[in-house]
Write a protein that holds these residues in place. Structure first.
Motif, short mmCIF file in Angstrom:
data_model
loop_
_atom_site.label_atom_id
_atom_site.label_comp_id
_atom_site.label_asym_id
_atom_site.label_seq_id
_atom_site.Cartn_x
_atom_site.Cartn_y
_atom_site.Cartn_z
N GLY A 1 23.00 -21.63 -5.82
CA GLY A 1 21.92 -22.56 -5.53
C GLY A 1 22.08 -23.83 -6.33
N PRO A 2 21.35 -24.87 -5.92
CA PRO A 2 21.50 -26.15 -6.62
C PRO A 2 21.00 -26.07 -8.06
CG PRO A 2 19.73 -26.28 -5.01
CD PRO A 2 20.40 -24.96 -4.80
N SER A 3 21.42 -27.03 -8.86
CA SER A 3 21.00 -27.11 -10.25
C SER A 3 19.49 -27.25 -10.35
CB SER A 3 21.70 -28.32 -10.89
OG SER A 3 21.24 -28.50 -12.18
N GLY A 4 18.88 -26.51 -11.26
CA GLY A 4 17.44 -26.61 -11.45
C GLY A 4 16.64 -25.71 -10.53
N SER A 5 17.33 -24.88 -9.73
CA SER A 5 16.60 -24.04 -8.77
C SER A 5 16.07 -22.76 -9.42
CB SER A 5 17.49 -23.70 -7.58
OG SER A 5 18.67 -23.08 -8.02
N GLY A 6 16.38 -22.52 -10.70
CA GLY A 6 15.80 -21.37 -11.40
C GLY A 6 16.76 -20.19 -11.56
N LYS A 7 18.05 -20.38 -11.30
CA LYS A 7 19.01 -19.28 -11.37
C LYS A 7 19.13 -18.73 -12.80
CE LYS A 7 22.41 -21.96 -10.04
NZ LYS A 7 21.74 -23.28 -10.05
N THR A 8 19.34 -19.64 -13.75
CA THR A 8 19.48 -19.22 -15.14
C THR A 8 18.22 -18.51 -15.61
OG1 THR A 8 21.02 -20.98 -15.68
CG2 THR A 8 19.75 -20.07 -17.50
N THR A 9 17.08 -19.04 -15.19
CA THR A 9 15.81 -18.45 -15.61
C THR A 9 15.70 -16.99 -15.18
OG1 THR A 9 14.84 -20.65 -15.43
CG2 THR A 9 13.32 -18.80 -15.56
N VAL A 10 16.21 -16.65 -14.00
CA VAL A 10 16.18 -15.26 -13.53
C VAL A 10 16.90 -14.37 -14.54
CG1 VAL A 10 17.01 -13.69 -11.74
CG2 VAL A 10 15.99 -15.88 -11.11
N ARG B 1 6.42 -20.16 -15.37
CA ARG B 1 6.00 -21.56 -15.40
C ARG B 1 6.29 -22.15 -16.77
NH1 ARG B 1 2.00 -18.88 -12.52
NH2 ARG B 1 0.96 -18.26 -14.45
N TYR B 2 6.68 -23.42 -16.77
CA TYR B 2 6.72 -24.19 -18.02
C TYR B 2 5.63 -25.24 -17.88
CZ TYR B 2 11.30 -22.20 -19.11
OH TYR B 2 12.32 -21.36 -19.41
N GLY B 3 4.51 -25.03 -18.54
CA GLY B 3 3.39 -25.95 -18.38
C GLY B 3 3.02 -26.03 -16.91
N PRO B 4 2.94 -27.25 -16.37
CA PRO B 4 2.54 -27.39 -14.97
C PRO B 4 3.67 -27.06 -14.00
CG PRO B 4 2.98 -29.54 -15.93
CD PRO B 4 3.16 -28.54 -17.03
N LEU B 5 4.90 -26.93 -14.51
CA LEU B 5 6.06 -26.76 -13.64
C LEU B 5 6.29 -25.28 -13.33
CD1 LEU B 5 8.70 -28.09 -12.40
CD2 LEU B 5 9.79 -27.46 -14.56
N THR B 6 6.20 -24.92 -12.04
CA THR B 6 6.49 -23.54 -11.65
C THR B 6 7.98 -23.43 -11.35
OG1 THR B 6 4.30 -23.26 -10.74
CG2 THR B 6 5.97 -21.70 -10.02
N VAL B 7 8.68 -22.65 -12.19
CA VAL B 7 10.13 -22.57 -12.08
C VAL B 7 10.52 -21.44 -11.13
CG1 VAL B 7 12.23 -22.16 -13.36
CG2 VAL B 7 10.44 -23.56 -14.35
N LEU B 8 9.80 -20.33 -11.23
CA LEU B 8 10.01 -19.23 -10.28
C LEU B 8 8.67 -18.85 -9.70
CD1 LEU B 8 12.62 -17.04 -12.13
CD2 LEU B 8 12.95 -18.32 -10.02
N1 LIG Z 1 12.55 -24.41 -21.83
C1 LIG Z 1 12.20 -25.10 -20.73
N2 LIG Z 1 11.14 -25.93 -20.75
C2 LIG Z 1 10.79 -26.62 -19.65
N3 LIG Z 1 11.43 -26.55 -18.48
C3 LIG Z 1 12.50 -25.75 -18.39
C4 LIG Z 1 12.95 -24.99 -19.51
N4 LIG Z 1 14.04 -24.28 -19.15
C5 LIG Z 1 14.25 -24.59 -17.85
N5 LIG Z 1 13.34 -25.48 -17.40
C6 LIG Z 1 13.25 -26.02 -16.03
O1 LIG Z 1 13.24 -24.93 -15.16
C7 LIG Z 1 13.93 -25.24 -13.97
C8 LIG Z 1 14.96 -24.17 -13.67
O2 LIG Z 1 15.92 -24.17 -14.69
P1 LIG Z 1 17.20 -23.22 -14.63
O3 LIG Z 1 16.76 -21.83 -14.43
O4 LIG Z 1 17.99 -23.49 -15.84
O5 LIG Z 1 17.96 -23.75 -13.35
P2 LIG Z 1 19.45 -23.50 -12.89
O6 LIG Z 1 20.08 -22.49 -13.77
O7 LIG Z 1 19.31 -23.04 -11.47
O8 LIG Z 1 20.12 -24.84 -12.94
C9 LIG Z 1 14.54 -26.61 -14.17
O9 LIG Z 1 13.75 -27.55 -13.51
C10 LIG Z 1 14.47 -26.81 -15.66
O10 LIG Z 1 14.30 -28.17 -15.94
#
Ligand SMILES: Nc1ncnc2c1ncn2[C@@H]1O[C@H](COP(=O)(O)OP(=O)(O)O)[C@@H](O)[C@H]1O
Ligand SMILES: [Mg+2]
Lengths: 215, 259, 242
Positions: free
Chosen positions: B39-48, B15-22
């Protein structure tokens, strides 16, 4: 180590000297801000004179303020201009910081897009009106914080006036020290005064900066 | 131990603050398996990938690598948050290639490839250089080994970055959209190198990609991410040929339409 | 282009000093002033070493130290930036002895000026470190480097280039602030000038020469820093692909 009774004794004396310090700061900065603007405007209006201004600015910034204070105080009388210590000192501080301020204004002028000049020409405005009504109002606000930082820097250099015996804070503290053989309280109080004033004004500059950005 | 997968995400949330990314991610990746994440942009791929590389801390769950917990460690039979020492021991098994290359600009291609082997692995310089020369040769850049990154094209920089990561002898390689910052004509040379290391090295590979053709041909499995969850996963032929999920279908249609 | 203009200014300054020294009115003062200039340069060099050392320590402490260390370094930076160099000089010179600490005036000078410039330098170093691209940190983590290895091998070398221009300005400030040491009885350039002025009343020759000598020192520092900047930035921008 620290004598509070003594501290309260010297506080009124130091407070009066602090007023002198603040006066010197205000007058010095008035000179710096005005002369700096004049220098930057000359550079803008007469590119040929630009080199002269550049060299002059570099000269002033490359040599110690203390020497410049001595120079005005001791050399000007030889040319028949006799200034009292306060005036000579404040003038030297003002000229020194005018060199720094002129660079700030220059950056401000350079940040105004070329199109503003071109649009003014298209509207057939005179160069003076263009400068006064179009360019200045856009160039000045963004550089106010940078000028503010130089105001603080200038303020912190006013103790140099003690070298020509102007009775500002530092000189007063030193006098108290040599009379009473106690330096700890007066010199520390001067330090605290500068620290508090600088921190407060630096905070104000930051607030101004964010206000300007939000505007 | 060998029956454990190479990588296991166990109920991992980010989570980033209130936003649940995964959201409560469970994902196993087998030894030597090549997995593509789409997957679409912002779906959390990079985060994995970033969590696996320990560039981001996880909020919940446990990450396992090669049979051991990485984000945690065993203490008196219980899992406790890992120390940096433990993390570095496990992290040594993972290498990563970034979208923006991230080469060290003050070092040559060779310098980039020997820096960590010398400082981190304690290799002798001569040994590190020999190994780096092999790798630079493998990515087709022997001739450029004394060039600085600023003297290389994007495709060449990315190939150096791949060689640099391999020089640390990882077991797992992560690729985050490694061709997205490249001009179209340079994409092929980088994909070629990835194919080659897939063939020649016994690596587990996890890649985020927008190159659907490459994902289809290269990977053993494709995972489709949508809003922080795995929406559908399976063999490439399944996902690309016969997607079950409506969202997968929409996504693939949109991507294929764009070219 | 800029280096050329600065070099020309330096040459002109030196030439002017030489020409003036041909005049006996001026030549009289040269030996004494040069003696003072040597002390000025010594204090500048030692002060610069201390300043760079303090700046690195304070910046790293403020960025990566545990909380108490971070506070300590912030306090150092704020105090030395918030009060003026002269106040610091006087404080060390006049107040320390009252606590039973007697330092030689030369040591006080180097300490005060080095600590003062070091506090400004700390912010320069900190700024340069945080401005190194985030990807450089991430690549270093991916290569499993320790924090110390990242800083030493990857981050600081890149930050170094960004630091040179602001350090150039700080070294000029240092040169200029050495004139303050004349107020604690050290016989530097400014002190000598004052002394000669008072004893001979030849104000114009004395102060003209002193200004020119300071100018020569400052210009030398500026040119040296510009050259250093050119050299170090070469690796980063070498033959950039067009
Ligand atoms: N450092 C961060 N702070 C806040 N939100 C973030 C941060 N990094 C990524 N996010 C949010 O997490 C979500 C997933 O990001 P990301 O994994 O980069 O997606 P993808 O690679 O699928 O495009 C996005 O909505 C992005 O805005
Ligand atoms: Mg991404």
């Amino acid at each position: 180590m620290w004598d509070w009774t003594f501290t309260f004794e010297i506080l009124p004396v130091l407070a009066r000297a602090a007023i002198m310090t603040i006066e010197a700061t205000a007058l010095g900065f008035a000179i710096a801000a005005t002369l700096g603007l004049v220098l930057a405007s000359i550079r803008l209006a007469f590119p040929a004179a630009g080199v002269v201004v550049t060299v002059l600015v570099e000269l002033i910034r490359s040599t110690p303020l203390l020497i410049q204070i001595f120079f005005l105080y001791f050399v000007l009388p030889k040319a028949g201009i006799v200034l009292d210590a306060f005036t000579a000192g404040v003038a030297a501080i003002g000229v020194h910081y005018a060199a720094y301020c002129s660079e700030v204004y220059r950056a401000g002028f350079e940040n105004v897009p070329r199109g503003q000049w071109e649009a003014s020409i298209a509207l057939n405005l005179s160069p003076w009106n263009t400068f006064k009504d179009i360019i200045l109002p856009q160039a000045l606000p963004p550089v106010v914080p940078a000028l503010g930082n130089y105001l603080i820097a200038l303020f912190k250099e006013t103790p140099l006036l003690s070298a020509i015996a102007v009775l500002e804070l530092m000189q007063t503290a030193k006098n108290i020290g040599s009379e009473t053989f106690r330096y700890t309280e007066p010199v520390t109080l001067v330090g605290v005064f500068f620290l508090v004033m600088s921190l407060v004004s630096a905070g104000m500059v930051r607030m101004l900066e964010s206000w300007l950005q939000r505007r | 131990m060998n029956d454990m997968p190479m990588v296991r995400f166990e109920n991992v949330s980010k989570r980033y603050g209130p936003l649940t990314v995964l959201d409560n991610l469970n994902l196993d990746i087998g030894r030597g398996e090549k997995v593509s994440i789409i997957g679409p942009s912002g779906s959390g791929k990079t985060t994995v990938l970033r969590m696996l590389m320990t560039l981001e801390a996880i909020n919940d769950g446990v990450l396992w690598v090669d049979g051991e917990p990485m984000t945690h460690m065993m203490q008196n039979g219980k899992l406790v948050p890992a120390t940096i020492k433990h993390i570095r021991r496990i992290r040594a098994k993972i290498g990563m290639v970034f979208q923006s290359f991230n080469l060290f600009p003050h070092m040559t291609a060779m310098g980039n490839c020997i820096e960590a082997p010398i400082t981190v692995l304690g290799m002798k310089r001569s040994e590190a250089e020999e190994r780096a020369a092999e790798l630079l040769d493998m990515v087709g850049l022997s001739a450029k080994k004394d060039h600085y990154p600023s003297q290389l094209s994007g495709g060449q920089q990315q190939r150096v970055a791949i060689a640099r990561a391999l020089a640390m002898r990882p077991k797992i390689m992560l690729f985050d959209e490694v061709t997205s910052a490249l001009d179209p004509e340079l994409v092929g040379e980088v994909l070629q190198v990835i194919r080659k290391i897939g063939r020649e090295h016994d690596l587990t590979m996890l890649m985020v990609t927008h190159q659907m053709g490459f994902a289809k041909e290269f990977s053993d499995r494709v995972c489709f991410f949508y809003q922080g969850k795995i929406c559908e996963q399976g063999a490439p032929a399944e996902i690309f040929g016969n997607p079950k999920n409506e969202r997968t279908r929409q996504f693939l249609n949109a991507v294929l339409e764009a070219g | 282009m800029w280096i050329r203009m600065l070099t020309a200014m330096l040459a002109a300054t030196l030439l002017l000093i030489a020409l003036l020294s041909a005049n006996p009115e001026y030549r009289l003062f040269m030996p004494g002033l040069l003696e003072g200039a040597v002390l000025t340069v010594e204090i500048t060099l030692l002060g610069a070493v201390l300043a760079v050392f303090m700046a690195l320590i304070a910046a790293l402490a403020k960025l990566y130290g545990p909380l108490p260390i971070r506070w300590l370094s912030t306090t150092y930076i704020e105090i030395f930036r918030g009060t003026s160099a002269l106040v610091q000089l006087f404080w060390l010179y006049f107040v320390l002895p009252q606590f039973g600490i007697f330092l030689d005036a030369f040591l006080v000078a180097v300490l005060a000026l080095g600590l003062n410039i070091g506090a400004y330098g700390a912010e320069v170093v900190r700024g340069a470190i945080v401005s190194v691209a985030r990807g450089q940190w991430e690549a270093s983590i991916a290569l499993n480097m320790s924090k110390a290895q990242m800083l030493r091998r990857i981050i600081l070398p890149q930050a170094f280039t960004a630091m040179i221009p602001p350090w150039g300005n700080l070294f000029i400030e240092l040169v200029k602030s050495t004139s303050l040491v004349s107020l604690i009885t050290l016989a530097d350039l400014t002190f000598k000038a004052q002394q000669m002025n008072q004893s001979t009343l030849k104000t114009v020759p004395v102060f003209t020469l002193v200004l020119l000598i300071y100018l020569a020192i400052s210009l030398t520092v500026t040119i040296a820093m510009r050259l250093l900047e050119q050299r170090t930035s070469r690796g980063l921008t070498r033959g950039r692909v067009a």
